[in-house]
Design an enzyme around this catalytic site. Sequence first.
Site, mmCIF file in Angstrom:
data_model
loop_
_atom_site.group_PDB
_atom_site.id
_atom_site.type_symbol
_atom_site.label_atom_id
_atom_site.label_comp_id
_atom_site.label_asym_id
_atom_site.label_seq_id
_atom_site.Cartn_x
_atom_site.Cartn_y
_atom_site.Cartn_z
ATOM 1 N N ASN A 14 0.833 -1.215 0.000
ATOM 2 C CA ASN A 14 0.000 0.000 0.000
ATOM 3 C C ASN A 14 0.864 1.260 0.000
ATOM 4 O O ASN A 14 0.634 2.192 -0.757
ATOM 5 C CB ASN A 14 -0.916 0.024 1.234
ATOM 6 C CG ASN A 14 -2.000 -1.032 1.169
ATOM 7 O OD1 ASN A 14 -2.728 -1.120 0.196
ATOM 8 N ND2 ASN A 14 -2.079 -1.846 2.193
ATOM 9 N N LYS A 15 1.865 1.253 0.889
ATOM 10 C CA LYS A 15 2.781 2.397 0.978
ATOM 11 C C LYS A 15 3.539 2.570 -0.332
ATOM 12 O O LYS A 15 3.699 3.674 -0.828
ATOM 13 C CB LYS A 15 3.808 2.160 2.089
ATOM 14 C CG LYS A 15 3.411 2.588 3.459
ATOM 15 C CD LYS A 15 4.688 2.637 4.294
ATOM 16 C CE LYS A 15 4.463 2.442 5.756
ATOM 17 N NZ LYS A 15 5.729 2.457 6.487
ATOM 18 N N ASP A 70 9.012 6.144 8.581
ATOM 19 C CA ASP A 70 8.290 5.564 9.701
ATOM 20 C C ASP A 70 7.170 6.549 10.007
ATOM 21 O O ASP A 70 7.361 7.768 9.945
ATOM 22 C CB ASP A 70 9.175 5.342 10.918
ATOM 23 C CG ASP A 70 8.535 4.363 11.910
ATOM 24 O OD1 ASP A 70 7.653 3.581 11.487
ATOM 25 O OD2 ASP A 70 8.904 4.362 13.094
ATOM 26 N N THR A 71 6.012 6.005 10.263
ATOM 27 C CA THR A 71 4.828 6.829 10.486
ATOM 28 C C THR A 71 4.177 6.443 11.792
ATOM 29 O O THR A 71 4.128 5.262 12.140
ATOM 30 C CB THR A 71 3.830 6.632 9.322
ATOM 31 O OG1 THR A 71 4.409 7.161 8.135
ATOM 32 C CG2 THR A 71 2.512 7.352 9.588
ATOM 33 N N PHE A 150 -5.546 1.945 4.704
ATOM 34 C CA PHE A 150 -5.011 0.880 5.556
ATOM 35 C C PHE A 150 -4.684 1.461 6.927
ATOM 36 O O PHE A 150 -4.819 2.661 7.145
ATOM 37 C CB PHE A 150 -3.766 0.248 4.906
ATOM 38 C CG PHE A 150 -2.639 1.210 4.633
ATOM 39 C CD1 PHE A 150 -1.565 1.300 5.497
ATOM 40 C CD2 PHE A 150 -2.650 2.032 3.508
ATOM 41 C CE1 PHE A 150 -0.518 2.185 5.254
ATOM 42 C CE2 PHE A 150 -1.607 2.920 3.254
ATOM 43 C CZ PHE A 150 -0.534 2.999 4.138
ATOM 44 N N ASP A 153 -6.641 4.475 8.919
ATOM 45 C CA ASP A 153 -7.322 5.399 7.997
ATOM 46 C C ASP A 153 -8.824 5.521 8.242
ATOM 47 O O ASP A 153 -9.397 6.600 8.111
ATOM 48 C CB ASP A 153 -7.090 4.982 6.531
ATOM 49 C CG ASP A 153 -5.683 5.320 6.058
ATOM 50 O OD1 ASP A 153 -4.900 5.884 6.852
ATOM 51 O OD2 ASP A 153 -5.361 5.015 4.898
ATOM 52 N N LYS A 173 -6.168 11.576 -0.843
ATOM 53 C CA LYS A 173 -5.463 11.332 0.415
ATOM 54 C C LYS A 173 -4.011 11.813 0.315
ATOM 55 O O LYS A 173 -3.508 12.504 1.196
ATOM 56 C CB LYS A 173 -5.515 9.841 0.776
ATOM 57 C CG LYS A 173 -4.789 9.533 2.082
ATOM 58 C CD LYS A 173 -4.684 8.043 2.343
ATOM 59 C CE LYS A 173 -3.689 7.772 3.453
ATOM 60 N NZ LYS A 173 -3.401 6.351 3.644
#
Length: 195
Positions: A14-15, A70-71, A150, A153, A173
């Site tokens: 996804n990223k 990194d989130t 994902f 979200d 987004k």
Amino acid sequence: MNKLKLVFATNNQNKLEEVQAMLTNFEIVSLAAINCFDNIAETADTLEGNAIIKAKFITEKYGLNCFADDTGLEVETLNNEPGVYSARYAGKENNAEENIKKLLKELGNNSNRKAQFRTAISLNISEKQYIFEGICKGTILKEKQGEKGFGYDAIFMPEGYNKSFAEMDMNEKSSISHRGKAIEKLVTFLNNYTW
């Protein structure tokens, strides 16, 4: 003209797709594409620290230009938790469903639902390191809304919107998200970079 190849140190499809859509002038490849199946331990207690660890590992082992992110989701009333532990908030399995359940339980009926997503990116290029940050402020919803996206979200509503990240298409987004803002800084930097 050949596109510059950059490794994005992730296995998260996804990223990867989100970032490839934003960095069209570059060939963005995943860890799997360079046959890296190592489990890179994210042992830092900050988002920046984890991004640095991942990018450094790839650059040192493979000698490639690389960036890693990194989130974390930082919820104000929970002392900015889950933060660096966002992906494994409910346990090591990285189960998004369980993470959401735990977060909503911790928040309960708390009226302060302010939160922010924050992304830190570490770029290793030509033996130098650069850090970029993106923040998206918003609130935590009381229940899930939307099927897209994902992670968290479905319960995160960005400021100025009346829908969750999971109700937005990827372009919408990306234009306002934490990762989008951090990648935008990365793209601006790369577009002006002198090779």
